[in-house]
Scaffold this active site. Structure first.
Site, PDB file in Angstrom:
ATOM      1  CG  ASP A  82      -2.004   0.954   1.241  1.00  0.00           C
ATOM      2  OD1 ASP A  82      -2.449   1.324   0.149  1.00  0.00           O
ATOM      3  OD2 ASP A  82      -2.457   1.342   2.339  1.00  0.00           O
ATOM      4  N   GLY A 212      -9.034   5.697   1.191  1.00  0.00           N
ATOM      5  CA  GLY A 212      -9.704   6.546   2.180  1.00  0.00           C
ATOM      6  C   GLY A 212     -11.190   6.281   2.255  1.00  0.00           C
ATOM      7  CB  SER A 214     -12.680   4.148   6.973  1.00  0.00           C
ATOM      8  OG  SER A 214     -11.834   3.015   7.022  1.00  0.00           O
TER       9      SER A 214
HETATM   10  P1  13P Z   1      -9.087   4.785   5.484  1.00  0.00           P
HETATM   11  O1  13P Z   1      -8.202   5.621   6.315  1.00  0.00           O
HETATM   12  O2  13P Z   1     -10.329   5.528   5.094  1.00  0.00           O
HETATM   13  O3  13P Z   1      -9.437   3.464   6.106  1.00  0.00           O
HETATM   14  O4  13P Z   1      -8.325   4.447   4.111  1.00  0.00           O
HETATM   15  C1  13P Z   1      -7.319   3.458   4.080  1.00  0.00           C
HETATM   16  C2  13P Z   1      -6.523   3.491   2.832  1.00  0.00           C
HETATM   17  O5  13P Z   1      -6.837   4.126   1.848  1.00  0.00           O
HETATM   18  C3  13P Z   1      -5.292   2.689   2.811  1.00  0.00           C
HETATM   19  O6  13P Z   1      -4.560   2.873   1.654  1.00  0.00           O
HETATM   20  O1  G3H Z   2      -3.239   4.826   3.633  1.00  0.00           O
HETATM   21  C1  G3H Z   2      -2.833   4.619   4.763  1.00  0.00           C
HETATM   22  C2  G3H Z   2      -3.204   3.406   5.517  1.00  0.00           C
HETATM   23  O2  G3H Z   2      -4.276   3.658   6.381  1.00  0.00           O
HETATM   24  C3  G3H Z   2      -2.015   2.879   6.243  1.00  0.00           C
HETATM   25  O3  G3H Z   2      -1.747   3.615   7.384  1.00  0.00           O
HETATM   26  O4  G3H Z   2       0.620   4.245   6.960  1.00  0.00           O
HETATM   27  O5  G3H Z   2      -0.359   4.369   9.275  1.00  0.00           O
HETATM   28  O6  G3H Z   2       0.101   2.158   8.210  1.00  0.00           O
HETATM   29  P1  G3H Z   2      -0.234   3.611   7.996  1.00  0.00           P
HETATM   30 ZN    ZN Z   3      -4.588   4.832   0.824  1.00  0.00          ZN
END
Ligand code: 13P
Ligand code: G3H
Ligand code: ZN
Length: 309
Positions: A82, A212, A214
C-alpha cells in the site's frame, strides 16, 4: 489456494458490479480476523501492507503470517504493498513474494508520476506482479506524507486515460473526495460521482481504486469515546456511497481506519470492564473478533463481494 494477483478478482468484480475489499494489516490478530471473515463470507481478499506496517512488524513476519493464513484458510489472497513511495520499496516487495504493489507517485508532477510508475510496471510485470498507481491527491495522512485539504486535487479524467496508456499500470487510484483517516469531511459528505462516471466511461473495463474509504461508524466512535479517550468530529464516507461506487468502475476499496476503530473500541471496553486482566490474549481475542465482524459487514453489506470467490 495461494498468493494470487488481483487480475482475476478485478475482472470478476468489474463484470459483477461489486468491489473487492483491501484491508490493511499490521499484526497476527488483524490478519486472522480479516481472513476468518473472508473464509466465512467466501469473498475475494486483498491484504495490504503499508510502509508503516513494514516498519512496525518487519515485512518478513507479515509475509509469513499471510502465508500461514493461506495454509490455514485454504483461500487465495492477494498480498499488496500500500502506498509504495519509490521504486526501491516496490522492488523489495516484488522480490519477496508480494503479488501486487502500489507505486504512489501522486505527489510528483504528472510526467514524473508516469515515468516512475512505468519504471515499477516494467520491473513488476517482468516478475508476474501487478501494479496500482495513483493520480490526484487525496487529503489526509499516510505514513509521513500529510496532504491538507486545500492541496488535495481530484483526478482529471483525460489525464487518467493518458496516465494509464503511458504508464501501463494495472489499476488506478483516483480522487473523488475520499481521504485517509477518521476526519474526512468538514460538513456534509460528498463524493464526485460525475467525475467517477466520466473516468469509468473513458476507461471501460478498467479497474479503479478508492482509497480513504472508511465509513467511521458512529457506534464505534461512541464506543471508543465511552471507554476513554476522545475521537472528536469523526466523519467517514457513508456506506451507501461506497455501494454506489462499487457498482461503477471501482473494483478495489481500501479500508483501514474502520478496522482500527473496531479493534480499539473492543479493547478499550475490555480494559474498562475488567481492570484486573493483564493477559494479552484476553484483549487481543476480542480485538480480533471485532475486526472479523467489521470485515464481514463490509463484504456483505457494503462491497457486495460475499460469495464471489
Ligand atoms: P481509510 O483511512 O479511510 O481506512 O483508508 C485506508 C486506505 O486508503 C489505505 O490505503
Ligand atoms: O493509507 C494509509 C493506511 O491507512 C495505512 O496507514 O501508513 O499508518 O500504516 P499507515
Ligand atoms: Zn490509501
Amino acid at each position: 489456494m495461494g498468493l494470487v494477483t488481483s487480475t482475476e478478482m478485478f475482472k470478476k468484480a468489474y463484470e459483477g458490479g461489486y468491489a473487492v475489499g483491501a484491508f490493511n494489516v499490521n499484526n497476527m490478530e488483524i490478519i486472522q480476523g480479516i481472513v476468518e471473515a473472508a473464509g466465512e463470507e467466501q469473498a475475494p481478499l486483498i491484504l495490504q501492507v503499508s510502509a508503516g506496517a513494514r516498519k512496525y512488524a518487519n515485512p518478513v513476519y507479515l509475509r509469513k503470517l499471510v502465508e500461514a493464513a493461506i495454509e490455514v484458510s485454504g483461500l487465495d489472497i492477494c498480498l499488496h504493498l500500500d502506498h509504495g513511495s519509490d521504486f526501491e520499496i516496490c522492488k523489495a516487495c516484488v522480490d519477496t513474494g508480494f503479488t501486487s504493489v502500489m507505486i504512489d507517485g501522486s505527489q510528483h508532477p504528472f510526467k514524473e508520476n508516469i515515468a516512475l510508475t512505468k519504471q515499477v510496471v516494467d520491473y513488476a510485470h517482468d516478475h508476474g506482479v501487478v501494479v496500482e498507481a495513483e493520480l490526484g491527491k487525496l487529503a489526509g495522512i499516510e505514513d509521513d506524507i500529510v496532504v491538507n485539504a486545500p492541496n488535495a486535487t481530484f483526478t482529471d479524467p483525460d489525464e487518467a486515460v493518458e496516465f494509464v496508456e503511458k504508464s501501463g499500470c494495472d489499476s488506478l487510484a483516483i480522487t473523488i473526495g475520499t481521504s485517509h483517516g477518521a476526519f474526512k469531511f468538514k460538513s456534509e459528505p460528498r463524493l464526485d460521482f460525475e467525475r467517477l462516471d466520466t473516468i469509468t466511461n473513458l476507461l471501460p473495463g478498467y479497474p479503479l481504486v478508492l482509497h480513504g474509504a472508511s465509513s467511521v461508524p458512529k457506534e464505534f466512535v461512541d464506543l471508543c469515546n465511552q471507554y476513554g479517550g476522545q475521537i472528536p468530529g469523526a466523519q467517514g464516507v457513508p456506506e451507501e456511497m461506497l455501494r454506489k461506487a462499487a457498482k461503477s468502475g471501482v473494483c478495489k476499496i481500501n479500508i483501514d481506519t474502520d478496522l482500527r476503530l473496531a479493534m480499539t473500541a473492543s479493547i478499550r471496553k475490555v480494559f474498562v470492564e475488567n481492570p484486573g486482566w493483564f493477559d494479552p490474549r484476553q484483549y487481543l481475542a476480542p480485538g480480533r473478533s471485532a475486526i472479523k465482524a467489521m470485515v464481514a459487514h463490509k463484504m456483505k453489506n457494503v462491497l457486495g463481494c460475499s460469495h464471489k470467490r
